[in-house]
Structure formats: structure tokens, C-alpha cells
Design a protein around this motif. Structure first.
Motif, PDB file in Angstrom:
ATOM      1  N   LEU A 186     -11.979 -37.295 -14.276  1.00  0.00           N
ATOM      2  CA  LEU A 186     -11.019 -38.102 -13.529  1.00  0.00           C
ATOM      3  C   LEU A 186     -11.706 -39.254 -12.809  1.00  0.00           C
ATOM      4  N   LEU A 187     -12.896 -38.998 -12.275  1.00  0.00           N
ATOM      5  CA  LEU A 187     -13.662 -40.065 -11.627  1.00  0.00           C
ATOM      6  C   LEU A 187     -13.980 -41.190 -12.601  1.00  0.00           C
ATOM      7  N   ALA A 188     -14.286 -40.832 -13.845  1.00  0.00           N
ATOM      8  CA  ALA A 188     -14.633 -41.842 -14.843  1.00  0.00           C
ATOM      9  C   ALA A 188     -13.423 -42.686 -15.224  1.00  0.00           C
ATOM     10  N   VAL A 189     -12.249 -42.063 -15.328  1.00  0.00           N
ATOM     11  CA  VAL A 189     -11.050 -42.778 -15.767  1.00  0.00           C
ATOM     12  C   VAL A 189     -10.327 -43.442 -14.598  1.00  0.00           C
ATOM     13  N   TYR A 190     -10.367 -42.795 -13.423  1.00  0.00           N
ATOM     14  CA  TYR A 190      -9.666 -43.313 -12.242  1.00  0.00           C
ATOM     15  C   TYR A 190     -10.648 -43.443 -11.069  1.00  0.00           C
ATOM     16  N   PRO A 191     -11.564 -44.400 -11.121  1.00  0.00           N
ATOM     17  CA  PRO A 191     -12.599 -44.507 -10.079  1.00  0.00           C
ATOM     18  C   PRO A 191     -12.044 -44.857  -8.694  1.00  0.00           C
ATOM     19  N   LYS A 192     -10.797 -45.346  -8.611  1.00  0.00           N
ATOM     20  CA  LYS A 192     -10.233 -45.728  -7.311  1.00  0.00           C
ATOM     21  C   LYS A 192      -9.594 -44.555  -6.571  1.00  0.00           C
ATOM     22  N   LEU A 193      -9.509 -43.410  -7.223  1.00  0.00           N
ATOM     23  CA  LEU A 193      -8.953 -42.240  -6.543  1.00  0.00           C
ATOM     24  C   LEU A 193      -9.891 -41.785  -5.427  1.00  0.00           C
ATOM     25  N   ARG A 194      -9.320 -41.542  -4.239  1.00  0.00           N
ATOM     26  CA  ARG A 194     -10.140 -41.022  -3.147  1.00  0.00           C
ATOM     27  C   ARG A 194     -10.567 -39.588  -3.437  1.00  0.00           C
ATOM     28  N   ALA A 195     -11.628 -39.153  -2.756  1.00  0.00           N
ATOM     29  CA  ALA A 195     -12.139 -37.796  -2.951  1.00  0.00           C
ATOM     30  C   ALA A 195     -11.068 -36.751  -2.646  1.00  0.00           C
ATOM     31  N   ASN A 196     -10.322 -36.939  -1.544  1.00  0.00           N
ATOM     32  CA  ASN A 196      -9.282 -35.972  -1.188  1.00  0.00           C
ATOM     33  C   ASN A 196      -8.202 -35.882  -2.257  1.00  0.00           C
ATOM     34  N   ASP A 197      -7.819 -37.047  -2.808  1.00  0.00           N
ATOM     35  CA  ASP A 197      -6.796 -37.054  -3.855  1.00  0.00           C
ATOM     36  C   ASP A 197      -7.312 -36.388  -5.130  1.00  0.00           C
ATOM     37  N   LEU A 198      -8.589 -36.599  -5.440  1.00  0.00           N
ATOM     38  CA  LEU A 198      -9.188 -35.943  -6.601  1.00  0.00           C
ATOM     39  C   LEU A 198      -9.149 -34.430  -6.447  1.00  0.00           C
ATOM     40  N   VAL A 199      -9.565 -33.955  -5.279  1.00  0.00           N
ATOM     41  CA  VAL A 199      -9.622 -32.510  -5.040  1.00  0.00           C
ATOM     42  C   VAL A 199      -8.220 -31.910  -5.061  1.00  0.00           C
ATOM     43  N   GLY A 200      -7.280 -32.550  -4.364  1.00  0.00           N
ATOM     44  CA  GLY A 200      -5.922 -32.029  -4.314  1.00  0.00           C
ATOM     45  C   GLY A 200      -5.253 -32.003  -5.677  1.00  0.00           C
ATOM     46  N   THR A 201      -5.383 -33.108  -6.425  1.00  0.00           N
ATOM     47  CA  THR A 201      -4.796 -33.176  -7.762  1.00  0.00           C
ATOM     48  C   THR A 201      -5.403 -32.122  -8.676  1.00  0.00           C
ATOM     49  N   ASP A 202      -6.722 -31.975  -8.594  1.00  0.00           N
ATOM     50  CA  ASP A 202      -7.389 -31.009  -9.462  1.00  0.00           C
ATOM     51  C   ASP A 202      -7.025 -29.573  -9.114  1.00  0.00           C
ATOM     52  N   LEU A 203      -6.942 -29.258  -7.825  1.00  0.00           N
ATOM     53  CA  LEU A 203      -6.588 -27.896  -7.428  1.00  0.00           C
ATOM     54  C   LEU A 203      -5.204 -27.516  -7.948  1.00  0.00           C
ATOM     55  N   VAL A 204      -4.252 -28.451  -7.870  1.00  0.00           N
ATOM     56  CA  VAL A 204      -2.889 -28.139  -8.294  1.00  0.00           C
ATOM     57  C   VAL A 204      -2.803 -28.007  -9.809  1.00  0.00           C
ATOM     58  N   GLN A 205      -3.456 -28.936 -10.556  1.00  0.00           N
ATOM     59  CA  GLN A 205      -3.389 -28.831 -12.014  1.00  0.00           C
ATOM     60  C   GLN A 205      -4.126 -27.596 -12.525  1.00  0.00           C
ATOM     61  N   ALA A 206      -5.087 -27.100 -11.734  1.00  0.00           N
ATOM     62  CA  ALA A 206      -5.857 -25.926 -12.162  1.00  0.00           C
ATOM     63  C   ALA A 206      -5.038 -24.642 -12.117  1.00  0.00           C
ATOM     64  N   ILE A 207      -3.927 -24.637 -11.389  1.00  0.00           N
ATOM     65  CA  ILE A 207      -3.137 -23.403 -11.258  1.00  0.00           C
ATOM     66  C   ILE A 207      -2.573 -22.961 -12.610  1.00  0.00           C
ATOM     67  N   PRO A 208      -1.793 -23.806 -13.319  1.00  0.00           N
ATOM     68  CA  PRO A 208      -1.319 -23.359 -14.641  1.00  0.00           C
ATOM     69  C   PRO A 208      -2.444 -23.243 -15.663  1.00  0.00           C
ATOM     70  N   LEU A 209      -3.504 -24.048 -15.492  1.00  0.00           N
ATOM     71  CA  LEU A 209      -4.623 -23.991 -16.430  1.00  0.00           C
ATOM     72  C   LEU A 209      -5.308 -22.622 -16.400  1.00  0.00           C
ATOM     73  N   VAL A 210      -5.730 -22.185 -15.226  1.00  0.00           N
ATOM     74  CA  VAL A 210      -6.432 -20.901 -15.151  1.00  0.00           C
ATOM     75  C   VAL A 210      -5.479 -19.740 -15.420  1.00  0.00           C
ATOM     76  N   ALA A 211      -4.196 -19.910 -15.081  1.00  0.00           N
ATOM     77  CA  ALA A 211      -3.226 -18.864 -15.383  1.00  0.00           C
ATOM     78  C   ALA A 211      -3.090 -18.677 -16.894  1.00  0.00           C
ATOM     79  N   ALA A 212      -3.044 -19.802 -17.636  1.00  0.00           N
ATOM     80  CA  ALA A 212      -2.941 -19.722 -19.095  1.00  0.00           C
ATOM     81  C   ALA A 212      -4.170 -19.041 -19.693  1.00  0.00           C
ATOM     82  N   ALA A 213      -5.363 -19.430 -19.209  1.00  0.00           N
ATOM     83  CA  ALA A 213      -6.589 -18.827 -19.723  1.00  0.00           C
ATOM     84  C   ALA A 213      -6.652 -17.339 -19.369  1.00  0.00           C
ATOM     85  N   ALA A 214      -6.233 -16.983 -18.159  1.00  0.00           N
ATOM     86  CA  ALA A 214      -6.245 -15.575 -17.748  1.00  0.00           C
ATOM     87  C   ALA A 214      -5.287 -14.748 -18.594  1.00  0.00           C
ATOM     88  N   LEU A 215      -4.109 -15.292 -18.892  1.00  0.00           N
ATOM     89  CA  LEU A 215      -3.152 -14.582 -19.736  1.00  0.00           C
ATOM     90  C   LEU A 215      -3.706 -14.384 -21.144  1.00  0.00           C
TER      91      LEU A 215
END
Length: 291
Positions: free
Chosen positions: A169-198
Motif C-alpha cells: 500500500l505504501l508503494a501504490v499510495y505513498p500519500k496515505l498517513r501511517a494511521n490510515d495505513l494501519v487502520g485500513t490494513d487492520l480492517v481489511q485483514a479481518i475477512p482475510l484471516v477469517a477466510a484463511a482460518a476457515l
């Protein structure tokens, strides 16, 4: 239930709450190296725990408005199906011994990439600062590709739902703030890790006793970390995390303990030197402004 394993989950949960990273990158090698859990069982158990833990951290960022929901949607479009594919590929790699060795090497490589990503994130945060959020234009195709890459790696190793995707995300969207990167990633990771766990649960890899012990510590840990993240010395946490990732990856590559100790010692000295240099530069800047 192993209380020592729960304490390890508590520590990892705090790190995830503070930085948004380090769940799979820390917990899986801890389970493999310290508790002698086989890699596939460690991956599946960590993914199950992460699927329960990450919503707590994601909810904190959602309340603070540091989540780009368009990015979340496009990332999940790629990551959720590819996470299932990663689990399937893991099962097709060969017999048990071959699978364990392949996963171990893949996990070591993923940890090295994660450490490099955190270094890049720290450098970008220092360079760009934490100003007001910049307007960005979401690019669907590269964002979906990032999701596909991240989902595949997470399905294979449990690492990448935080560190590796943030790097991309940093490479594609370098203007994203660190907080926005972390928040966006944490939320998208919820269905991602759930799918892998299932996917792992479907193949019978999930060990509920291990996952339960990790959850017992990681849930309060991520809540604690999320609450104090605004006041925590983020640079110090990132430095410690990078050092742990580096040492863990070297052990997974079967590097001798002596070499790991030397490399870790050098990394600690480098982190201390970088911290002192940063403090000196900040003090000099304040003195210049006051003059």
C-alpha cells in the motif's frame, strides 16, 4: 490450557494494537520456535486467533476515522479468494515432512520481507510526518493485485495480513498517513484471516486448544495496545519488532544461534544509534525554531 502460551498471545496482541503489525509475523514463529508446534498447526491456530483479535483493533481505528473503506473493499475482493487458494496450495505441496520444511522456509522469507517493510514504513513516516490526510484516488486493479498477493501469502504462512500488505500500500499510495495505513490494513485483514482460518479448519489443521490459549491473551492485549497507541513510543516498538522479526527469520532458516545472537546484537546497537540520532536532530530543530 497453556497459560505461558496465553502470555505470549498477550504480548503479541499489545504489539498489534500499538503498530497494527506483527500478529502472524510474531505469533507463528513463537509457536514454532518456543512451543515446538508444527508449522502448519501454528499457522492455522494463529489465523484463528487473529480472526477474533483483529476486529478489536479495527474497531478502534474505525471510530477514529482512520479507515479508507474503498481500499478495504478492493483489497478484500482479491485477498479473500486467494487466501483459500493459499491454503489449498499448502495442502498440495507434498507429504508432511515436505510441507513442514517448505512452510518453514516460506515463513522465514515472509518475516524478512515484513522486517524490510517496517523499515520502509518507519522511514516514510519520519519523512512525511503526520499531517492532515491527503486525498487519494483509489486504483482498483493494483489494489486487487495487492489483495491477491497478500491473501496468497497469508494462506501459506499466516504472515502478511499486516506488514506485507502495508508495504504494498505504501508503494501504490505513498500519500496515505501511517494511521490510515494501519487502520485500513487492520480492517481489511479481518475477512482475510477469517477466510484463511476457515480454509485450514476445513482441512482439519486447526488446533482449538492452541488457538484458544492464544486468543485468551491476544484479545485483552490488542485492546490494551489500541488504547495506548496514541501515547506509545512507536519508533521504539517498531525497532524492537524489526529485531524480533529478523532473529526469528534467521532461526527459521536454521542459522546457528551464535550468528543469530551477533546479528541481533548489531541490530540493537543500530536501533539505539538511530534513536539517539533522531533525538539529537529533533532537539536541534527545536532549538533552531526557538531562536
Amino acid at each position: 490450557m497453556d497459560l505461558t502460551m496465553a502470555l505470549a498471545g498477550l504480548g503479541v496482541g499489545i504489539v498489534v494494537g500499538l503498530t497494527g503489525m506483527g500478529g502472524g509475523a510474531l505469533m507463528t514463529p513463537i509457536l514454532v520456535l518456543l512451543f515446538h508446534v508444527n508449522p502448519v498447526a501454528a499457522i492455522s491456530s494463529d489465523l484463528a486467533a487473529s480472526a477474533v483479535m483483529k476486529p478489536f483493533g479495527g474497531a478502534v481505528h474505525a471510530r477514529r476515522g482512520t479507515v479508507n473503506w474503498k481500499l478495504v473493499a478492493w483489497l478484500c475482493a482479491g485477498s479473500v479468494p486467494s487466501a483459500f487458494l493459499g491454503v489449498l496450495l499448502l495442502r498440495l505441496l507434498g507429504d508432511d515432512e515436505t510441507v513442514q520444511h517448505t512452510v518453514k522456509i516460506a515463513l522465514g522469507a515472509a518475516l524478512l520481507l515484513a522486517a524490510g517493510g517496517m523499515l520502509l514504513k518507519a522511514w516514510t513516516s519520519r519523512r512525511n510526518g503526520d499531517g492532515p490526510p491527503a486525498e487519494i484516488t483509489v486504483r482498483p486493479l493494483p489494489t486487487v493485485l495487492i489483495g491477491i498477493m497478500g491473501g496468497l501469502v497469508v494462506g501459506l504462512t499466516s504472515v502478511g495480513s499486516g506488514s506485507l500488505i502495508i508495504v504494498a500500500l505504501l508503494a501504490v499510495y505513498p500519500k496515505l498517513r501511517a494511521n490510515d495505513l494501519v487502520g485500513t490494513d487492520l480492517v481489511q485483514a479481518i475477512p482475510l484471516v477469517a477466510a484463511a482460518a476457515l480454509g485450514h479448519a476445513f482441512f482439519g489443521d486447526l488446533h482449538l486448544d492452541i488457538a484458544g490459549a492464544v486468543m485468551l491473551g491476544s484479545i485483552p492485549g490488542v485492546l490494551i495496545g489500541s488504547r495506548i497507541s496514541s501515547r506509545a513510543p512507536g519508533g521504539l516498538v517498531r525497532s524492537a519488532l524489526i529485531i524480533v522479526l529478523l532473529a526469528s527469520s534467521l532461526k527459521l532458516f536454521d542459522v546457528s544461534t551464535t550468528v543469530v545472537g551477533v546479528v541481533t546484537g548489531v541490530a540493537v546497537l543500530a536501533a539505539i544509534a538511530a534513536g539517539l540520532t533522531g533525538q539529537a536532530a529533533a532537539r536541534k530543530e527545536r532549538e533552531t525554531i526557538s531562536v
